[in-house]
Write a protein that holds these residues in place. Sequence first.
Motif, PDB file in Angstrom:
ATOM      1  N   THR A  77     -20.604   7.741  93.539  1.00 17.69           N
ATOM      2  CA  THR A  77     -19.916   7.921  94.819  1.00 17.69           C
ATOM      3  C   THR A  77     -19.977   9.353  95.323  1.00 17.69           C
ATOM      4  N   THR A  78     -20.280  10.328  94.453  1.00 21.84           N
ATOM      5  CA  THR A  78     -20.347  11.727  94.848  1.00 21.84           C
ATOM      6  C   THR A  78     -21.617  12.362  94.293  1.00 21.84           C
ATOM      7  N   ILE A 109     -19.724  17.158  95.734  1.00 21.71           N
ATOM      8  CA  ILE A 109     -19.924  16.925  97.160  1.00 21.71           C
ATOM      9  C   ILE A 109     -19.499  15.488  97.454  1.00 21.71           C
ATOM     10  N   VAL A 110     -18.426  15.324  98.210  1.00 24.51           N
ATOM     11  CA  VAL A 110     -17.866  13.995  98.447  1.00 24.51           C
ATOM     12  C   VAL A 110     -18.271  13.421  99.800  1.00 24.51           C
ATOM     13  N   GLU A 111     -18.832  14.269 100.674  1.00 25.69           N
ATOM     14  CA  GLU A 111     -19.247  13.777 101.991  1.00 25.69           C
ATOM     15  C   GLU A 111     -20.318  14.695 102.566  1.00 25.69           C
ATOM     16  N   ALA A 112     -21.282  14.118 103.274  1.00 24.31           N
ATOM     17  CA  ALA A 112     -22.311  14.875 103.985  1.00 24.31           C
ATOM     18  C   ALA A 112     -22.547  14.225 105.341  1.00 24.31           C
ATOM     19  N   ASN A 113     -22.325  14.991 106.403  1.00 27.08           N
ATOM     20  CA  ASN A 113     -22.514  14.487 107.776  1.00 27.08           C
ATOM     21  C   ASN A 113     -21.819  13.152 108.002  1.00 27.08           C
ATOM     22  N   VAL A 115     -20.997  10.848 105.898  1.00 24.77           N
ATOM     23  CA  VAL A 115     -21.292   9.785 104.938  1.00 24.77           C
ATOM     24  C   VAL A 115     -20.571  10.078 103.628  1.00 24.77           C
ATOM     25  N   SER A 116     -19.848   9.101 103.099  1.00 24.23           N
ATOM     26  CA  SER A 116     -19.114   9.272 101.850  1.00 24.23           C
ATOM     27  C   SER A 116     -19.093   7.952 101.082  1.00 24.23           C
ATOM     28  N   GLY A 117     -18.725   8.032  99.805  1.00 25.00           N
ATOM     29  CA  GLY A 117     -18.551   6.833  98.998  1.00 25.00           C
ATOM     30  C   GLY A 117     -19.816   6.283  98.367  1.00 25.00           C
ATOM     31  N   VAL A 133     -23.194  19.100 107.127  1.00 24.04           N
ATOM     32  CA  VAL A 133     -21.808  19.539 107.015  1.00 24.04           C
ATOM     33  C   VAL A 133     -21.212  18.809 105.814  1.00 24.04           C
ATOM     34  N   LEU A 134     -20.821  19.564 104.804  1.00 20.45           N
ATOM     35  CA  LEU A 134     -20.395  18.997 103.531  1.00 20.45           C
ATOM     36  C   LEU A 134     -18.897  19.147 103.321  1.00 20.45           C
ATOM     37  N   LYS A 135     -18.315  18.130 102.722  1.00 15.21           N
ATOM     38  CA  LYS A 135     -16.956  18.234 102.204  1.00 15.21           C
ATOM     39  C   LYS A 135     -17.055  18.277 100.684  1.00 15.21           C
ATOM     40  N   VAL A 136     -16.451  19.301 100.085  1.00 14.70           N
ATOM     41  CA  VAL A 136     -16.655  19.601  98.676  1.00 14.70           C
ATOM     42  C   VAL A 136     -15.315  19.701  97.961  1.00 14.70           C
TER      43      VAL A 136
END
Length: 254
Positions: A77-78, A109-113, A115-117, A133-136
């Motif tokens: 998932t990540t 990295i849990v999300e990119a642009n 997209v997650s999961g 754009v990343l969520k970390v």
Amino acid sequence: QRLSSRFDGAQGCFTVQGDCRPRLTAMGTVCCAGDPAGQSFEPSELIYHPRPAKYEVTLEMGAHKSYGLYTDTHDTTTLYVTSLADDGPVAAYNQQVEPEFQLARGDFIVEANGVSGDAVAILDKFTNDDRVVLKVRRRIEVTLILDRKKVTNEDGTEGDLQPLGVEWSEHPKAEGLVVMAVNRGLIADWNDLILDPTSKVHVGDCIVGVGGNKGGALNVAMAIEEVTGTFQLSLARAAPVFNDEGFSYWCFSH
């Protein structure tokens, strides 16, 4: 002060000793604080910075052929950051921001642009998009102390070792064993008795150490199959977040 959670599978009980306020570095454990290189410090010796448990990173590919980031799909998932290149978009980004917001080995990295999961879908963004754009999330390690004993048969004779009840990938690789399921056994008994969710074993956790055995998934797999008596179980996971600013009660140092 050290936090030690102990579970006795045969007696069906657990005890907690020490200061129960977790003190972690970005690569530390509940039992003690340490830096990414593995050097240990007492909590009073650490200089804490307001390093967020989660943060956002924007990278531009530019003229480079890659983002200069190496990852593992880890828990499906990540993306788990395994290493960084010496040059490229990630290196340039890290030079421009404050240390507490730098992308680091061990981050999730849990999300990119958006997209997650789905780790593969997140990875596709690095392949197909010129800007991400990343969520970390930062990494933490939680160390549990368990006691695995042989079960007693109905006739009073000694039986086999209590099953752990944990499933992992058939072909484990990388740093440790990613927990795919928790079934009936020692780990499920531990989870039932523990109230604090951060001290439970969750699907997606990575078992990175059993007793003194670390050094990769295969070593950990062999150790966990054979472990008996009292032992330490070390888990790696993304840091939990408790408010919108991205901070939690975990303490992170560089």
